[in-house]
Design a protein around this motif. Structure first.
Motif, mmCIF file in Angstrom:
data_model
loop_
_atom_site.group_PDB
_atom_site.id
_atom_site.type_symbol
_atom_site.label_atom_id
_atom_site.label_comp_id
_atom_site.label_asym_id
_atom_site.label_seq_id
_atom_site.Cartn_x
_atom_site.Cartn_y
_atom_site.Cartn_z
ATOM 1 N N ALA A 535 15.568 -0.166 9.051
ATOM 2 C CA ALA A 535 14.567 -1.234 9.147
ATOM 3 C C ALA A 535 13.677 -1.026 10.371
ATOM 4 C CB ALA A 535 15.259 -2.594 9.219
ATOM 5 N N ARG A 536 14.294 -0.675 11.496
ATOM 6 C CA ARG A 536 13.504 -0.456 12.708
ATOM 7 C C ARG A 536 12.624 0.789 12.584
ATOM 8 N NH1 ARG A 536 18.002 -2.310 17.310
ATOM 9 N NH2 ARG A 536 17.665 -4.563 16.981
ATOM 10 N N LEU A 537 13.132 1.822 11.934
ATOM 11 C CA LEU A 537 12.293 3.000 11.693
ATOM 12 C C LEU A 537 11.128 2.651 10.772
ATOM 13 C CD1 LEU A 537 14.925 5.878 11.341
ATOM 14 C CD2 LEU A 537 13.072 5.742 13.028
ATOM 15 N N ALA A 538 11.368 1.797 9.799
ATOM 16 C CA ALA A 538 10.285 1.375 8.900
ATOM 17 C C ALA A 538 9.186 0.672 9.684
ATOM 18 C CB ALA A 538 10.832 0.450 7.808
ATOM 19 N N LEU A 539 9.581 -0.180 10.624
ATOM 20 C CA LEU A 539 8.594 -0.874 11.452
ATOM 21 C C LEU A 539 7.871 0.109 12.371
ATOM 22 C CD1 LEU A 539 7.212 -3.400 12.490
ATOM 23 C CD2 LEU A 539 9.210 -3.853 13.937
ATOM 24 N N ALA A 540 8.623 1.052 12.943
ATOM 25 C CA ALA A 540 8.002 2.051 13.812
ATOM 26 C C ALA A 540 7.008 2.904 13.032
ATOM 27 C CB ALA A 540 9.081 2.931 14.440
ATOM 28 N N LEU A 541 7.362 3.304 11.823
ATOM 29 C CA LEU A 541 6.467 4.132 11.015
ATOM 30 C C LEU A 541 5.222 3.363 10.602
ATOM 31 C CD1 LEU A 541 9.085 6.020 8.823
ATOM 32 C CD2 LEU A 541 7.562 7.007 10.554
ATOM 33 N N ALA A 542 5.365 2.085 10.319
ATOM 34 C CA ALA A 542 4.195 1.265 10.001
ATOM 35 C C ALA A 542 3.269 1.188 11.213
ATOM 36 C CB ALA A 542 4.623 -0.133 9.574
ATOM 37 N N THR A 543 3.854 1.066 12.389
ATOM 38 C CA THR A 543 3.061 1.022 13.617
ATOM 39 C C THR A 543 2.338 2.347 13.827
ATOM 40 O OG1 THR A 543 4.682 -0.489 14.582
ATOM 41 C CG2 THR A 543 3.145 0.592 16.090
ATOM 42 N N ARG A 544 3.045 3.448 13.606
ATOM 43 C CA ARG A 544 2.408 4.763 13.737
ATOM 44 C C ARG A 544 1.218 4.894 12.792
ATOM 45 N NH1 ARG A 544 5.157 10.544 12.162
ATOM 46 N NH2 ARG A 544 5.017 9.569 10.110
ATOM 47 N N GLN A 545 1.375 4.399 11.578
ATOM 48 C CA GLN A 545 0.279 4.494 10.604
ATOM 49 C C GLN A 545 -0.944 3.708 11.058
ATOM 50 O OE1 GLN A 545 0.356 6.253 7.256
ATOM 51 N NE2 GLN A 545 -1.722 6.091 8.084
ATOM 52 N N VAL A 546 -0.730 2.494 11.538
ATOM 53 C CA VAL A 546 -1.862 1.677 11.974
ATOM 54 C C VAL A 546 -2.511 2.266 13.228
ATOM 55 C CG1 VAL A 546 -2.536 -0.600 12.829
ATOM 56 C CG2 VAL A 546 -0.988 -0.409 10.879
ATOM 57 N N LEU A 547 -1.700 2.767 14.146
ATOM 58 C CA LEU A 547 -2.269 3.431 15.327
ATOM 59 C C LEU A 547 -3.128 4.616 14.904
ATOM 60 C CD1 LEU A 547 0.841 3.415 17.700
ATOM 61 C CD2 LEU A 547 -1.325 2.232 18.130
ATOM 62 N N ALA A 548 -2.633 5.418 13.985
ATOM 63 C CA ALA A 548 -3.393 6.582 13.520
ATOM 64 C C ALA A 548 -4.678 6.153 12.827
ATOM 65 C CB ALA A 548 -2.533 7.429 12.579
ATOM 66 N N ASN A 549 -4.591 5.122 11.984
ATOM 67 C CA ASN A 549 -5.786 4.644 11.284
ATOM 68 C C ASN A 549 -6.830 4.132 12.270
ATOM 69 O OD1 ASN A 549 -4.243 5.208 9.052
ATOM 70 N ND2 ASN A 549 -4.238 3.135 8.226
ATOM 71 N N GLY A 550 -6.364 3.373 13.264
ATOM 72 C CA GLY A 550 -7.290 2.824 14.245
ATOM 73 C C GLY A 550 -7.909 3.888 15.128
ATOM 74 N N LEU A 551 -7.097 4.831 15.602
ATOM 75 C CA LEU A 551 -7.621 5.918 16.427
ATOM 76 C C LEU A 551 -8.625 6.750 15.652
ATOM 77 C CD1 LEU A 551 -4.335 6.980 18.247
ATOM 78 C CD2 LEU A 551 -6.396 6.056 19.340
ATOM 79 N N ASP A 552 -8.378 6.954 14.363
ATOM 80 C CA ASP A 552 -9.320 7.712 13.533
ATOM 81 C C ASP A 552 -10.674 7.013 13.468
ATOM 82 O OD1 ASP A 552 -9.897 9.892 11.527
ATOM 83 O OD2 ASP A 552 -10.219 8.135 10.264
ATOM 84 N N LEU A 553 -10.689 5.694 13.396
ATOM 85 C CA LEU A 553 -11.957 4.962 13.358
ATOM 86 C C LEU A 553 -12.707 5.068 14.682
ATOM 87 C CD1 LEU A 553 -10.966 1.753 11.371
ATOM 88 C CD2 LEU A 553 -12.287 3.716 10.566
ATOM 89 N N LEU A 554 -12.007 5.389 15.739
ATOM 90 C CA LEU A 554 -12.659 5.620 17.030
ATOM 91 C C LEU A 554 -12.924 7.102 17.272
ATOM 92 C CD1 LEU A 554 -10.736 3.161 19.385
ATOM 93 C CD2 LEU A 554 -12.925 2.804 18.208
ATOM 94 N N GLY A 555 -12.485 7.950 16.349
ATOM 95 C CA GLY A 555 -12.683 9.383 16.526
ATOM 96 C C GLY A 555 -11.804 9.970 17.607
ATOM 97 N N VAL A 556 -10.681 9.327 17.890
ATOM 98 C CA VAL A 556 -9.749 9.772 18.934
ATOM 99 C C VAL A 556 -8.497 10.314 18.245
ATOM 100 C CG1 VAL A 556 -8.335 9.020 20.890
ATOM 101 C CG2 VAL A 556 -10.644 8.118 20.601
ATOM 102 N N SER A 557 -7.940 11.394 18.771
ATOM 103 C CA SER A 557 -6.787 12.024 18.137
ATOM 104 C C SER A 557 -5.530 11.181 18.282
ATOM 105 C CB SER A 557 -6.547 13.412 18.735
ATOM 106 O OG SER A 557 -6.095 13.308 20.076
ATOM 107 N N ALA A 558 -4.597 11.395 17.359
ATOM 108 C CA ALA A 558 -3.298 10.722 17.390
ATOM 109 C C ALA A 558 -2.234 11.800 17.583
ATOM 110 C CB ALA A 558 -3.063 9.941 16.103
ATOM 111 N N PRO A 559 -1.944 12.171 18.827
ATOM 112 C CA PRO A 559 -1.040 13.304 19.078
ATOM 113 C C PRO A 559 0.410 12.994 18.717
ATOM 114 C CG PRO A 559 -1.599 12.204 21.131
ATOM 115 C CD PRO A 559 -2.450 11.575 20.073
ATOM 116 N N GLU A 560 1.130 14.040 18.302
ATOM 117 C CA GLU A 560 2.542 13.889 17.991
ATOM 118 C C GLU A 560 3.418 14.165 19.205
ATOM 119 O OE1 GLU A 560 3.672 16.084 14.553
ATOM 120 O OE2 GLU A 560 2.209 15.098 13.251
ATOM 121 N N LYS A 561 2.852 14.871 20.180
ATOM 122 C CA LYS A 561 3.571 15.148 21.428
ATOM 123 C C LYS A 561 2.628 14.937 22.592
ATOM 124 C CE LYS A 561 6.751 18.671 19.595
ATOM 125 N NZ LYS A 561 7.224 20.088 19.752
#
Length: 562
Positions: A535-561
């Motif tokens: 359940a906590r991983l599901a919430l973390a993954l949802a957060t990662r998705q929204v962060l990536a979507n938002g950063l993409d709209l700003l043209g900023v990279s979403a680094p994995e490391k």
């Protein structure tokens, strides 16, 4: 969530019409469904009853109560209450917030997008620098604001066309040509014969040397070649403009700004569009002659005084080609136009719009939409940085990117409302600390990626379906707060597109990252309890998705490391 509540309210209004409480033919008003400023007042609030009370011939609180009773039951609503003169406050269930996590997983990269634009075409013009030198930091702010506006409009259902307007005609281009010619002839700034209005930056020497070497420059499929002839001013002019256009394009590409079309001001004259526009204005009766000049009666369209179009010497004032250019946008099918400019262009806005209205060709009032940005002050070590060795008189965009990073430049230049002055702190932009907002947000994304790697190292196989089914276990306050923040993303995207204010996304992402970091420290994710871990991983993954979507709209990279 707002859409779900709006649908429930509409169903309640339909029931009130059927019951005769509201007139059967009464259309629903444009009521709001907003998040109250104070959480104690509920998760959402609506003013629907206040807008309809007069038509119902009752007081707003009485109608609000009737509306509540008429609305169908919903598992998403834990409770309601009346507030103030007739607001209805809604408190949502934990299950409603948990459903947002499932929705994010289901939508993936499309989460947060909307269809507000309906597929209509919008032209977004930005940067539009004179090709007379390297781009400065102000051009960078224009570039990232315009690019992010284009991105949020595309995410809001618009068919976006990105456009760069080159002012490649006029006195400044002539000064560029003569500056380059002087360098080609062996002169330098400070020499007695150096032109008084010349550009003094070192880049002029680079242009002259490339021209004399016979280098070829390709810009948008057109090739211009220099030659060993310092006397050919026309050839020098064409080469210098092409060389600097190429340099500017490279600067913009370095931090992710691109265009669908490059439009040359000179083409408006070459194609007769300026003269044609003037003839149309005269034909529609909105001009007059006075003092040997041709005037546009802009006061007919709200301007504070009439404006000269053609001076007594036969030349046009600068707003006339702007009218012709925006007319071309309309003729090219841009149902809406957004023009991003520096605040120093403010004086021309009213006369350009007046000129378009005076053409009487169906262009809507208020066309184009203008977004104006204020100046940028760059600081390093507590002191303002003004000069560039290359440009001489100003700090270039390339300098800033090389000192920090493309991501930092984009974030810092878009993070404030465009019409506010901005201070770019180089030291902060380079720091790897929570005080650096772009680092703070990117680190949240990288931290989630690290969680997944750690899970694999520990032998924990994440069961996505099991995680979504176990979201009811996330009943602690930090998890609830994070889910509430995730649910705001679509609203912020819509607001950024509606108001042309992409800085709203930067603010939101920082708040989301803050909620994530708070939850992460309060709730260990990789626990032994399988259902809770999933359940906590599901919430973390949802957060990662929204962060990536938002950063993409700003043209900023979403680094994995990091």
């Amino acid at each position: 969530m707002k859409a779900q509540l709006r649908a429930l309210i509409e169903q309640g209004l339909t029931a009130l019409r059927a019951a005769g409480t509201l007139p059967a033919d009464l259309a629903s008003p444009d009521f709001s469904v907003e998040r109250p400023k104070e959480r104690a007042h509920g998760d959402f609030s609506t003013n629907a009853a206040m807008l309809l009370a007069k038509a119902a011939r009752t007081n707003p609180r009485a109608l609000a109560q009737q509306l509540l009773e008429a609305m169908p039951a919903s598992d998403a609503i834990a409770g309601t209450e009346l507030a103030g003169p007739g607001f209805i406050n809604f408190h949502l269930t934990a299950a409603a917030w948990q459903q947002q996590v499932r929705d994010i997983h289901a939508s993936g990269a499309a989460f947060g997008r909307n269809a507000r634009g309906g597929g209509k075409t919008v032209g977004v013009e930005y940067v539009s620098a004179n090709p007379t030198g390297p781009l400065h930091v102000g051009h960078g702010r224009a570039g990232v604001i315009g690019d992010c506006i284009a991105r949020v409009l595309a995410a809001s259902g618009w068919n976006v066309k990105r456009e760069f307007y080159y002012n490649d005609a006029g006195v400044q281009i002539e000064n560029l040509a003569r500056s380059t010619q002087a360098r080609a002839q062996g002169l330098k700034p400070g020499d007695d014969a150096w032109p008084a209005e010349a550009y003094n930056g070192d880049y002029i020497g680079d242009v002259a040397a490339a021209y004399l070497r016979g280098e070829s420059v390709e810009v948008e499929g057109h090739v211009v070649t220099g030659k060993d002839d310092a006397g050919d001013l026309d050839a020098i002019r064409k080469f210098a403009v092409a060389w600097l256009r190429r340099e500017q394009n490279a600067d913009l590409a370095a931090f992710g700004v691109s265009f669908d079309r490059y439009f040359l001001e000179s083409s408006l004259y070459a194609d007769g569009k300026v003269e044609e526009t003037v003839r149309e204005l005269v034909a529609h009766g909105h001009t007059y002659e006075e003092g040997g000049a041709l005037w546009l009666r802009t006061t007919d369209f709200g301007d504070d005084k009439d404006r000269v179009m053609r001076k007594s010497d036969g030349t046009y004032t600068y707003f006339v080609p702007d009218v012709a250019y925006h007319l071309s946008k309309w003729q090219r099918g841009y149902q809406r136009a957004v023009t991003e400019l520096g605040a120093d262009h403010h004086g021309s806005l009213a006369r350009v719009r007046a000129g378009l209205q005076a053409l009487d060709c169906g262009i809507p009032a208020g066309y184009p939409d203008y977004v104006l940005h204020q100046m940028v002050t760059v600081m390093r070590g507590g002191e303002e940085v003004k000069l560039s060795k290359r440009a001489g008189s100003y700090l270039t965009l390339r300098d800033l990117i090389e000192e920090t990073s493309a991501d930092a430049v984009r974030w810092f230049l878009v993070a404030r409302k465009p019409d506010s002055q901005l201070t770019f702190d180089i030291d902060l932009a380079r720091s790897q600390s929570n005080d650096n907002p772009v680092y703070y947000v990117q680190y949240a994304h990288a931290r989630i990626c690290s969680l997944l790697r750690q899970a694999g190292e520990k032998g924990y196989a994440h069961d996505a379906a099991h995680g979504e089914a176990s979201l009811h276990l996330l009943d602690d306050a930090p998890a609830q707060e994070l889910m509430r923040e995730l649910s705001r993303f679509a609203e912020v995207v819509e607001a950024a597109g509606a108001t042309l204010e992409p800085h709203l996304l930067a603010q939101y992402l920082r708040e989301l990252a803050n909620a994530f970091h708070g939850w992460y420290h309060a709730s260990p994710v990789l626990v032994e309890d399988g259902p809770l871990r999933d359940a906590r991983l599901a919430l973390a993954l949802a957060t990662r998705q929204v962060l990536a979507n938002g950063l993409d709209l700003l043209g900023v990279s979403a680094p994995e490391k990091m």
